[in-house]
Design an enzyme around this catalytic site. Structure first.
Site, PDB file in Angstrom:
ATOM      1  N   GLY A  11       0.825  -1.209   0.000  1.00 10.87           N
ATOM      2  CA  GLY A  11       0.000   0.000   0.000  1.00 10.87           C
ATOM      3  C   GLY A  11       0.860   1.260   0.000  1.00 10.87           C
ATOM      4  N   GLN A  12       0.206   2.412   0.054  1.00 13.07           N
ATOM      5  CA  GLN A  12       0.929   3.700   0.024  1.00 13.07           C
ATOM      6  C   GLN A  12       1.949   3.799   1.161  1.00 13.07           C
ATOM      7  OE1 GLN A  12      -0.943   7.430  -1.336  1.00 13.07           O
ATOM      8  NE2 GLN A  12      -2.733   6.659  -0.264  1.00 13.07           N
ATOM      9  N   ALA A  60      -5.219  -2.132   5.440  1.00 12.64           N
ATOM     10  CA  ALA A  60      -6.548  -1.592   5.750  1.00 12.64           C
ATOM     11  C   ALA A  60      -7.451  -1.705   4.526  1.00 12.64           C
ATOM     12  CB  ALA A  60      -6.444  -0.117   6.160  1.00 12.64           C
ATOM     13  N   THR A 101      -7.421   7.136  11.115  1.00 13.30           N
ATOM     14  CA  THR A 101      -7.808   8.187  10.173  1.00 13.30           C
ATOM     15  C   THR A 101      -8.505   9.387  10.825  1.00 13.30           C
ATOM     16  OG1 THR A 101      -9.298   8.603   8.304  1.00 13.30           O
ATOM     17  CG2 THR A 101      -9.926   6.845   9.768  1.00 13.30           C
ATOM     18  N   ASP A 102      -8.398  10.525  10.137  1.00 17.04           N
ATOM     19  CA  ASP A 102      -9.162  11.728  10.507  1.00 17.04           C
ATOM     20  C   ASP A 102     -10.671  11.494  10.361  1.00 17.04           C
ATOM     21  OD1 ASP A 102      -8.678  11.382   7.757  1.00 17.04           O
ATOM     22  OD2 ASP A 102      -8.925  13.509   7.316  1.00 17.04           O
ATOM     23  N   TYR A 125     -16.513   3.620   6.708  1.00 10.19           N
ATOM     24  CA  TYR A 125     -15.048   3.475   6.795  1.00 10.19           C
ATOM     25  C   TYR A 125     -14.543   4.035   8.132  1.00 10.19           C
ATOM     26  CZ  TYR A 125     -10.169   4.891   5.996  1.00 10.19           C
ATOM     27  OH  TYR A 125      -8.816   5.110   6.124  1.00 10.19           O
ATOM     28  N   TRP A 150      -5.503  12.443   4.450  1.00 12.35           N
ATOM     29  CA  TRP A 150      -5.262  12.882   3.066  1.00 12.35           C
ATOM     30  C   TRP A 150      -3.898  12.397   2.550  1.00 12.35           C
ATOM     31  CZ3 TRP A 150      -7.363  18.476   1.910  1.00 12.35           C
ATOM     32  CH2 TRP A 150      -8.666  18.608   2.413  1.00 12.35           C
TER      33      TRP A 150
HETATM   34  N1  LIG Z   1      -5.247   6.921   2.114  1.00 13.17           N
HETATM   35  C1  LIG Z   1      -5.585   7.907   2.933  1.00 13.17           C
HETATM   36  O1  LIG Z   1      -5.872   9.045   2.495  1.00 13.17           O
HETATM   37  C2  LIG Z   1      -5.639   7.689   4.415  1.00 13.17           C
HETATM   38  C3  LIG Z   1      -6.077   8.737   5.243  1.00 13.17           C
HETATM   39  C4  LIG Z   1      -6.096   8.538   6.621  1.00 13.17           C
HETATM   40  C5  LIG Z   1      -5.690   7.337   7.154  1.00 13.17           C
HETATM   41  N2  LIG Z   1      -5.281   6.343   6.339  1.00 13.17           N
HETATM   42  C6  LIG Z   1      -4.879   5.057   6.952  1.00 13.17           C
HETATM   43  O2  LIG Z   1      -3.495   4.847   6.695  1.00 13.17           O
HETATM   44  C7  LIG Z   1      -3.235   3.454   6.565  1.00 13.17           C
HETATM   45  C8  LIG Z   1      -2.498   3.179   5.271  1.00 13.17           C
HETATM   46  O3  LIG Z   1      -3.302   3.630   4.203  1.00 13.17           O
HETATM   47  P1  LIG Z   1      -2.804   3.572   2.703  1.00 13.17           P
HETATM   48  O4  LIG Z   1      -3.231   4.840   2.064  1.00 13.17           O
HETATM   49  O5  LIG Z   1      -1.385   3.143   2.664  1.00 13.17           O
HETATM   50  O6  LIG Z   1      -3.759   2.405   2.161  1.00 13.17           O
HETATM   51  P2  LIG Z   1      -3.647   1.572   0.833  1.00 13.17           P
HETATM   52  O7  LIG Z   1      -2.704   2.199  -0.124  1.00 13.17           O
HETATM   53  O8  LIG Z   1      -5.049   1.274   0.415  1.00 13.17           O
HETATM   54  O9  LIG Z   1      -2.962   0.225   1.340  1.00 13.17           O
HETATM   55  C9  LIG Z   1      -3.630  -0.673   2.173  1.00 13.17           C
HETATM   56  C10 LIG Z   1      -3.026  -2.031   1.925  1.00 13.17           C
HETATM   57  O10 LIG Z   1      -3.712  -2.955   2.780  1.00 13.17           O
HETATM   58  C11 LIG Z   1      -3.844  -4.148   2.063  1.00 13.17           C
HETATM   59  N3  LIG Z   1      -4.907  -4.976   2.609  1.00 13.17           N
HETATM   60  C12 LIG Z   1      -6.253  -4.860   2.450  1.00 13.17           C
HETATM   61  N4  LIG Z   1      -6.887  -5.855   3.097  1.00 13.17           N
HETATM   62  C13 LIG Z   1      -5.920  -6.614   3.691  1.00 13.17           C
HETATM   63  C14 LIG Z   1      -5.939  -7.755   4.493  1.00 13.17           C
HETATM   64  N5  LIG Z   1      -7.084  -8.369   4.828  1.00 13.17           N
HETATM   65  N6  LIG Z   1      -4.763  -8.273   4.926  1.00 13.17           N
HETATM   66  C15 LIG Z   1      -3.598  -7.687   4.583  1.00 13.17           C
HETATM   67  N7  LIG Z   1      -3.499  -6.598   3.813  1.00 13.17           N
HETATM   68  C16 LIG Z   1      -4.664  -6.054   3.379  1.00 13.17           C
HETATM   69  C17 LIG Z   1      -4.118  -3.730   0.641  1.00 13.17           C
HETATM   70  O11 LIG Z   1      -3.781  -4.787  -0.232  1.00 13.17           O
HETATM   71  P3  LIG Z   1      -4.686  -5.103  -1.522  1.00 13.17           P
HETATM   72  O12 LIG Z   1      -4.594  -3.884  -2.373  1.00 13.17           O
HETATM   73  O13 LIG Z   1      -4.016  -6.312  -2.076  1.00 13.17           O
HETATM   74  O14 LIG Z   1      -6.066  -5.336  -0.988  1.00 13.17           O
HETATM   75  C18 LIG Z   1      -3.207  -2.520   0.483  1.00 13.17           C
HETATM   76  O15 LIG Z   1      -1.945  -2.885  -0.054  1.00 13.17           O
HETATM   77  C19 LIG Z   1      -4.593   2.766   6.683  1.00 13.17           C
HETATM   78  O16 LIG Z   1      -4.758   2.325   8.003  1.00 13.17           O
HETATM   79  C20 LIG Z   1      -5.591   3.848   6.369  1.00 13.17           C
HETATM   80  O17 LIG Z   1      -6.831   3.600   6.991  1.00 13.17           O
HETATM   81  C21 LIG Z   1      -5.218   6.487   4.976  1.00 13.17           C
END
Ligand SMILES: NC(=O)c1ccc[n+]([C@@H]2O[C@H](COP(=O)([O-])OP(=O)(O)OC[C@H]3O[C@@H](n4cnc5c(N)ncnc54)[C@H](OP(=O)(O)O)[C@@H]3O)[C@@H](O)[C@H]2O)c1
Length: 296
Positions: A11-12, A60, A101-102, A125, A150
């Site tokens: 993921g990111q 996530a 998250t926010d 979510y 974000w």
């Molecule tokens: N993105 C945002 O703007 C944002 C904002 C606030 C907080 N956050 C939090 O920051 C954290 C990281 O977010 P991110 O942006 O890096 O998310 P992301 O890019 O969507 O990456 C999440 C990763 O989790 C994996 N995943 C999903 N279900 C899974 C499972 N059951 N077991 C193991 N891996 C699994 C996904 O793999 P697949 O793609 O293979 O499913 C993906 O690689 C999360 O906790 C998110 O809630 C994100």
């Protein structure tokens, strides 16, 4: 060697954790295909195999709109999956660093949210992420929860890449100008998590609990989009800049409602790590300085 098991490694944030691990840490990054956090036996097997000193959960379910009609899937990963991780970590007495998250807040505030402010999620979510926080807090005291907002980076889907892609397809874009938050680079989150990990590795303990971490200053999606395009033009990523119209949330309805205000206060984590605020503009220029794949 201090070993850190990273879930959601593709993921990111997960991928930035792997790229930016300090020399004193051995990261073991597992993607969802190698470790599904909804499968407790896979978690115990990974811990038995790799013997980590710490787990960072970057996995996530992050599809905010899809979560509205896939509540079971969102809760399975964001709440139950976190519970399984917490139980497994507790069994071997290692900490869990977890991201939230926010969107746990309803966005009615007018000043930056601090960690003791009452959450009240306005979408599925956010509710699933809040349930994950509670699962971790009530299961295993050796935890750090970092709420962020974000998120943008080179991997995966995010606002920066969407705006850059749209800019190559349209002469005019409309972006919401009445939602405020703090863009945050995945890289800066990874660096903060590594600082925490190093502190734990050195001291053998940490001030466990909940922290907010974002870049600053706060802005609207419209302001963020405008800056992305200006910067992309300056750095030669784009040849022309589309016109950006400011619109209201009402004019751009989404399946999941978003908070109008999701600005996080960073004071607690800055005090713990003795760090200065990080500007998202600097993080963005750094991102745009390297080739960026807009197709994924
Ligand atoms: N993105 C945002 O703007 C944002 C904002 C606030 C907080 N956050 C939090 O920051 C954290 C990281 O977010 P991110 O942006 O890096 O998310 P992301 O890019 O969507 O990456 C999440 C990763 O989790 C994996 N995943 C999903 N279900 C899974 C499972 N059951 N077991 C193991 N891996 C699994 C996904 O793999 P697949 O793609 O293979 O499913 C993906 O690689 C999360 O906790 C998110 O809630 C994100």
């Amino acid at each position: 060697m201090f070993k850190v098991l990273i879930t959601g490694a593709q993921g990111q944030v997960g991928s930035e954790l792997l790229k930016s691990a300090p020399g004193s840490m051995t990261p073991i990054g597992l993607g969802s295909n190698e470790l599904d956090i909804c499968q407790p036996h896979q978690i115990s097997a990974a811990i038995a195999q790799h013997q980590p000193n710490l787990i960072i959960n970057a996995a996530a379910y992050t599809a905010v709109d899809a979560a509205q009609s896939n509540s079971d899937a969102a809760f399975a990963v964001n709440a139950q999956g976190v519970q399984w991780l917490a139980q497994a970590a507790k069994a071997v007495n290692i900490p869990v660093f977890h991201l939230s998250t926010d969107y746990v807040f309803d966005g009615q505030a007018q000043q930056p949210y601090i960690e003791t402010d009452l959450p009240n999620p306005g979408n599925v979510y956010g509710a699933s992420k809040l349930a994950g926080e509670h699962a971790l807090i009530h299961t295993h005291h050796k935890h750090i929860i970092v709420r962020t907002s974000w998120v943008f980076g080179s991997t995966g889907q995010n606002f920066v890449k969407t705006i850059l892609r749209l800019a190559t397809q349209h002469a005019e874009l409309s972006v919401v100008a009445d939602q405020y938050g703090c863009p945050t680079s995945a890289r800066s989150i990874a660096q903060a998590l590594w600082q925490l990990a190093q502190r734990y590795a050195t001291d053998g303990h940490l001030a466990w609990g909940l922290y907010h971490f974002s870049n600053g200053p706060a802005c609207t999606w419209h302001h963020f989009a405008d800056h992305i395009l200006t910067q992309a033009l300056t750095q030669g990523v784009l040849d022309t800049k589309p016109v950006i119209q400011a619109i209201t949330t009402e004019q751009y309805p989404t399946t999941a409602p978003r908070p109008a205000w999701s600005v996080l206060s960073n004071q607690k984590i800055e005090h713990l790590l003795q760090t200065q605020p990080i500007q998202w503009q600097d993080q963005l220029s750094e991102l745009l300085a390297h080739p960026i794949d807009l197709s994924q």
